[in-house]
Design an enzyme around this catalytic site. Structure first.
Site, PDB file in Angstrom:
ATOM      1  N   CYS A   1       1.568   6.979  -0.903  1.00 47.70           N
ATOM      2  CA  CYS A   1       1.122   6.460   0.293  1.00 47.70           C
ATOM      3  C   CYS A   1      -0.063   7.354   0.767  1.00 47.70           C
ATOM      4  O   CYS A   1      -0.082   8.649   0.584  1.00 47.70           O
ATOM      5  CB  CYS A   1       2.143   6.517   1.441  1.00 47.70           C
ATOM      6  SG  CYS A   1       3.394   5.511   1.078  1.00 47.70           S
TER       7      CYS A   1
ATOM      8  N   GLU B   1      -1.890   4.214  -6.733  1.00 48.35           N
ATOM      9  CA  GLU B   1      -0.524   3.707  -7.434  1.00 48.35           C
ATOM     10  C   GLU B   1      -0.804   3.948  -8.902  1.00 48.35           C
ATOM     11  O   GLU B   1      -1.608   4.708  -9.161  1.00 48.35           O
ATOM     12  CB  GLU B   1      -0.796   2.087  -7.203  1.00 48.35           C
ATOM     13  CG  GLU B   1      -0.555   1.787  -5.702  1.00 48.35           C
ATOM     14  CD  GLU B   1      -0.403   0.342  -5.286  1.00 48.35           C
ATOM     15  OE1 GLU B   1      -0.520  -0.621  -6.311  1.00 48.35           O
ATOM     16  OE2 GLU B   1       0.018  -0.146  -4.306  1.00 48.35           O
TER      17      GLU B   1
ATOM     18  N   CYS C   1       7.204   9.017   4.250  1.00 46.21           N
ATOM     19  CA  CYS C   1       5.850   9.722   4.947  1.00 46.21           C
ATOM     20  C   CYS C   1       6.624  10.173   6.267  1.00 46.21           C
ATOM     21  O   CYS C   1       6.085  11.247   6.784  1.00 46.21           O
ATOM     22  CB  CYS C   1       4.840   8.499   5.202  1.00 46.21           C
ATOM     23  SG  CYS C   1       3.843   8.220   3.541  1.00 46.21           S
TER      24      CYS C   1
ATOM     25  N   ASN D   1      -3.916   5.109  -0.284  1.00 45.84           N
ATOM     26  CA  ASN D   1      -2.897   5.057  -1.416  1.00 45.84           C
ATOM     27  C   ASN D   1      -3.314   5.079  -2.782  1.00 45.84           C
ATOM     28  O   ASN D   1      -4.312   4.508  -3.092  1.00 45.84           O
ATOM     29  CB  ASN D   1      -1.879   3.796  -1.169  1.00 45.84           C
ATOM     30  CG  ASN D   1      -2.401   2.532  -1.060  1.00 45.84           C
ATOM     31  OD1 ASN D   1      -3.925   2.522  -0.621  1.00 45.84           O
ATOM     32  ND2 ASN D   1      -1.832   1.299  -1.391  1.00 45.84           N
TER      33      ASN D   1
ATOM     34  N   CYS E   1       5.930   4.077   5.924  1.00 49.05           N
ATOM     35  CA  CYS E   1       7.456   4.415   5.293  1.00 49.05           C
ATOM     36  C   CYS E   1       8.177   5.507   5.645  1.00 49.05           C
ATOM     37  O   CYS E   1       7.982   6.418   6.181  1.00 49.05           O
ATOM     38  CB  CYS E   1       7.014   4.153   3.702  1.00 49.05           C
ATOM     39  SG  CYS E   1       7.047   5.842   2.740  1.00 49.05           S
TER      40      CYS E   1
ATOM     41  N   GLU F   1      -0.556   8.214   3.963  1.00 48.60           N
ATOM     42  CA  GLU F   1      -0.416   9.183   4.956  1.00 48.60           C
ATOM     43  C   GLU F   1      -0.114  10.549   4.126  1.00 48.60           C
ATOM     44  O   GLU F   1      -0.529  11.629   4.480  1.00 48.60           O
ATOM     45  CB  GLU F   1       0.510   8.978   5.590  1.00 48.60           C
ATOM     46  CG  GLU F   1       0.573   7.525   6.427  1.00 48.60           C
ATOM     47  CD  GLU F   1       1.248   6.318   5.632  1.00 48.60           C
ATOM     48  OE1 GLU F   1       0.661   6.183   4.563  1.00 48.60           O
ATOM     49  OE2 GLU F   1       1.545   5.551   6.270  1.00 48.60           O
TER      50      GLU F   1
HETATM   51  N1  THU Z   1       1.594   2.355   1.357  1.00 52.17           N
HETATM   52  C1  THU Z   1       0.822   3.255   2.194  1.00 52.17           C
HETATM   53  O1  THU Z   1       0.003   3.968   1.606  1.00 52.17           O
HETATM   54  N2  THU Z   1       1.330   3.755   3.450  1.00 52.17           N
HETATM   55  C2  THU Z   1       2.211   2.946   4.171  1.00 52.17           C
HETATM   56  O2  THU Z   1       2.448   3.366   5.459  1.00 52.17           O
HETATM   57  C3  THU Z   1       3.073   1.952   3.540  1.00 52.17           C
HETATM   58  C4  THU Z   1       2.795   1.585   2.265  1.00 52.17           C
HETATM   59  C5  THU Z   1       1.278   1.691   0.251  1.00 52.17           C
HETATM   60  C6  THU Z   1       2.232   2.376  -0.762  1.00 52.17           C
HETATM   61  C7  THU Z   1       1.726   1.150  -2.074  1.00 52.17           C
HETATM   62  O3  THU Z   1       0.677   1.744  -2.484  1.00 52.17           O
HETATM   63  C8  THU Z   1       1.532  -0.098  -1.001  1.00 52.17           C
HETATM   64  O4  THU Z   1       0.989   0.514   0.348  1.00 52.17           O
HETATM   65  C9  THU Z   1       2.365  -0.993  -1.171  1.00 52.17           C
HETATM   66  O5  THU Z   1       3.807  -0.352  -0.524  1.00 52.17           O
END
Ligand code: THU
Length: 139
Positions: A67, A58, A103, A56, A100, A69
């Site tokens: 994310c 940010e 994704c 991920n 999520c 994925e």
């Molecule tokens: N996140 C992912 O990368 N994949 C998931 O399946 C769930 C959430 C990340 C997004 C964000 O950077 C952090 O986790 C918190 O939501």
């Protein structure tokens, strides 16, 4: 399932699920998550055995986070590859890291029958098919 010897069946070979989860775990080390402190890793394997990993990423503008994925999937698509066989996703938590909704929509766009292995920090995992994770998704 805990660290069993389940295999992913590719075009010409097989690949162990635990290995894909370990690659996702390695990708998790690159997570850029200073705002949520929630690090996620993903590893995607294509039908002919290519692997794309993602973490991920940010941003100070929170809504721009992407994310793990989707990072992995977009890396593959940008290389011209869309035949996905399986994706593993892991976070450093006791809960299985399930993808999520955004994704799931992206997974189903390219590979509704893709195997999705959602793992926890101990490497335990649950298996789904992408389309099972998104009933009645947008088409
Ligand atoms: N996140 C992912 O990368 N994949 C998931 O399946 C769930 C959430 C990340 C997004 C964000 O950077 C952090 O986790 C918190 O939501």
């Amino acid at each position: 399932m805990v660290g069993g010897d389940e295999l992913i069946h590719l075009k010409n070979t097989v690949f162990p699920v635990t290995k894909l989860i370990n690659l996702a775990k390695a990708a998790m080390q690159h997570a850029y998550a200073p705002y949520s402190n929630f690090c996620v890793g993903a590893a995607l394997i294509t039908l002919d055995g290519h692997i794309y990993s993602g973490c991920n990423v940010e941003n100070a503008s929170y809504g721009l986070a992407c994310c793990a994925e989707r990072v992995a999937i977009f890396k593959a698509v940008s290389d011209g590859i869309k035949e996905f066989k399986a994706l593993a996703v892991i976070a450093d938590t006791q809960n299985y890291c399930t993808p999520c909704g955004a994704c799931r929509q992206v997974m189903v766009e390219f590979a509704p029958d893709m195997e999705v292995y959602t793992a926890n920090k101990d490497g335990e995992y649950k298996k789904f098919l992408a389309h099972e994770l998104l009933p009645y998704g947008f088409k």
